[in-house]
Design a protein around this motif. Structure first.
Motif: not given
Length: 272
Positions: A9-15, A57-66, A72-78
């Protein structure tokens, strides 16, 4: 007995995310609860007060949290930022130094959740110990409630669902309980009965039963809250004998082996 499911769960309480393998560091599963949503007073936010968090929803790449929201679209965070300012953040009774993730994601989350909030992450200044009564030297935890991992068996869920159906209620899926590990090949609540575990080369110890909260009544896809179940049914047979107001389901775990990798399909053994 084996691992039938692994979740982070990359972000507490998100998917959360189902994964086939997950590596461990000193905090727990890498990528698990390394980010946290906080309110305007820098206190943690969860589905307990904002059920809509389940829909992000959450997703992880090698460098970012999506992050993605239904409308509401999407947002990327290092995943890392060596220049991020620190925020004194309160989670339960702990106050920690977390890294602020910036204005862009704060604006995005505030719009999606309809209240002022920001996103913070673990950084080099972060430190938080496992619940003192259960900790040993070196036991630390992320933004999880209290322990690095949580295990629930398929048999425990099947037993609960049999009881729900007998009461004329709908069965619930495993995601209501947000486990790290799902076990198969054991009896219902076998996860409660062992002090020490081994999964592959990783040694773990029990941290105690997980006291369940209203998040279990929240649909993890829609964010809709069902006000009574499954807590009402659990309360008929899973009250903590020492703390009768607590309703337990699943076992908290601390990994004594601070590195290694867990895989779906790994054998699980119990020790005294």
């Amino acid at each position: 007995m084996h691992v039938a499911g692994l979740f982070i769960y990359p972000v507490k309480s998100l998917r959360g995310l189902a994964v086939s393998a997950a590596s461990l560091d000193r905090f727990g599963l890498i990528g698990d609860r390394r980010f946290l949503v906080i309110d305007a007073q820098n206190r943690f936010l969860t589905q307990r007060v904002l059920p809509a968090m389940a829909t992000i929803e959450t997703a992880l790449t090698a460098t970012a949290l999506i992050l993605r929201a239904p409308h509401g679209g999407s947002c990327a965070v290092p995943l890392q930022d060596n220049n991020a300012p620190l925020v004194r953040t309160t989670i339960w009774r702990d106050t920690v130094d977390a890294e602020d993730c910036g204005t862009e994601v704060a604006v995005w989350l505030s719009h999606v959740l309809r209240q002022p909030c920001r996103l913070v992450r673990l950084g080099t200044a972060y430190h938080r110990s496992v619940k003192p009564s259960r900790a040993q030297p070196g036991d630390v935890v992320t933004f999880a409630d209290a322990f690095p991992l949580l295990a629930v068996s398929e048999a425990s869920l099947a037993h609960l669902n049999d009881r729900l159906i007998a009461r004329g209620e709908s069965p619930v899926p495993m995601n209501r309980f947000r486990p790290s590990l799902v076990l198969a090949g054991c009896d219902a609540h076998a996860e409660d009965r062992a002090a020490h575990w081994r999964i592959g080369d990783v040694a773990l110890r029990a941290g105690g039963p997980c006291d369940r909260c209203p998040i279990t009544t929240t649909d993890q896809l829609t964010g809709e809250r069902h006000h009574h179940e499954p807590l009402r049914t659990l309360a008929t047979y899973r009250r903590d004998p020492a703390e009768p107001t607590n309703v337990n389901f699943g076992q908290n775990l601390v990994h004594e082996t601070k590195s290694g990798t867990l895989h779906v399909g790994d054998a699980v053994t119990f020790g005294a």
